[in-house]
Design an enzyme around this catalytic site. Structure first.
Site, PDB file in Angstrom:
ATOM      1  N   GLY A  55       0.833  -1.197   0.000  1.00 16.50           N
ATOM      2  CA  GLY A  55       0.000   0.000   0.000  1.00 16.50           C
ATOM      3  C   GLY A  55       0.868   1.247   0.000  1.00 16.50           C
ATOM      4  O   GLY A  55       2.010   1.221   0.484  1.00 16.50           O
TER       5      GLY A  55
ATOM      6  N   GLN B  10       2.904   9.955   1.601  1.00 14.59           N
ATOM      7  CA  GLN B  10       4.200   9.274   1.612  1.00 14.59           C
ATOM      8  C   GLN B  10       5.093   9.700   0.443  1.00 14.59           C
ATOM      9  O   GLN B  10       6.305   9.552   0.502  1.00 14.59           O
ATOM     10  CB  GLN B  10       4.007   7.753   1.560  1.00 14.59           C
TER      11      GLN B  10
ATOM     12  N   HIS C 166      -4.770   1.193   7.510  1.00 15.52           N
ATOM     13  CA  HIS C 166      -3.412   1.733   7.613  1.00 15.52           C
ATOM     14  C   HIS C 166      -3.233   2.908   6.642  1.00 15.52           C
ATOM     15  O   HIS C 166      -2.744   3.975   7.023  1.00 15.52           O
ATOM     16  CB  HIS C 166      -2.398   0.606   7.320  1.00 15.52           C
ATOM     17  N   GLU C 167      -3.652   2.699   5.388  1.00 16.41           N
ATOM     18  CA  GLU C 167      -3.476   3.749   4.365  1.00 16.41           C
ATOM     19  C   GLU C 167      -4.400   4.939   4.635  1.00 16.41           C
ATOM     20  O   GLU C 167      -4.009   6.084   4.464  1.00 16.41           O
ATOM     21  CB  GLU C 167      -3.739   3.185   2.959  1.00 16.41           C
TER      22      GLU C 167
ATOM     23  N   HIS D 225      -2.958   7.343   7.025  1.00 20.04           N
ATOM     24  CA  HIS D 225      -1.954   8.251   6.453  1.00 20.04           C
ATOM     25  C   HIS D 225      -2.603   9.556   6.000  1.00 20.04           C
ATOM     26  O   HIS D 225      -2.007  10.625   6.095  1.00 20.04           O
ATOM     27  CB  HIS D 225      -1.275   7.609   5.243  1.00 20.04           C
TER      28      HIS D 225
HETATM   29 CO    CO Z   1       2.249   3.210   5.685  1.00 18.53          CO
END
Ligand code: CO
Length: 192
Positions: free
Chosen positions: A57, A62, A158-159, A162
């Site tokens: 992912g 990021q 999780h993504e 972000h």
């Molecule tokens: Co991550």
């Protein structure tokens, strides 16, 4: 599933992945307003970067963009071209793109060891919801929804974190987080 994306994977631009504690990673992201070819190209390059890393992912912060976009593939195969080789053959791609995602329902509990391309070398068990429902848009701005469980459900959470400026170590105890942060800063300073 956007099948035509599979052709995207073989070529693309490798984007630089930021590492924690970069401020972009801890800043909440803004919704995508324009669904154009530039957005499609960005998603393609995010997938290309994710597969190359390799990761399952990748979220826009990021790669330095505070926009509500993430890509993932929890199913693809990665095999050594020959035993002990450093070269890998990737196959069976199932790329997915999520734009302006909103978690609409969450149930149950699950625990799995997670890692993150922005926190190299860190692997910790994180508690998540077992099932999540998500509304999102594709690159054409068309609304979709998905019910996800197991690895896909965990990866989505999780993504999605972000996009709110949250990394997985934020889910750990304060003491553990402090220790990991210190270690990451030290590694970054040494240029490792
Ligand atoms: Co991550």
């Amino acid at each position: 599933m956007e099948k035509d994306l599979c052709g995207y994977i073989l070529e693309g631009e490798l984007l630089e992945v930021l590492t924690y504690p970069d401020t972009i990673l801890t800043t909440p992201s803004k919704s995508v307003e324009v669904f154009d070819d530039k957005l499609k190209l960005l998603c393609k390059n995010m997938l290309y970067t994710m597969y190359n890393a390799p990761g399952i992912g990748l979220a826009a912060p990021q790669i330095g963009l505070n926009q509500r976009i993430f890509v993932l593939d929890v199913n693809y195969k990665r095999e050594e071209t020959s035993e002990g080789s450093e070269e890998y053959h990737l196959s069976e791609f199932t790329p997915q793109i999520f734009i302006n995602p909103v978690i609409t329902d969450k149930k149950g509990e699950t625990l799995l060891e997670e890692g993150c391309l922005s926190l190299p070398g860190v692997f910790e068990s994180v508690q998540r919801f077992e099932n999540v429902s998500l509304n999102y848009k594709n690159t054409d701005g068309i609304s979709h929804s998905i019910d996800a469980t197991e690895l896909l459900g965990i990866c989505i959470q999780h993504e999605n974190d972000h996009l709110d400026g949250v990394v997985f170590i934020d889910k750990l105890s304060l003491l553990k987080k402090k220790f990991i942060k210190k270690k990451l800063i030290k590694t970054k300073k040494q240029g490792l």
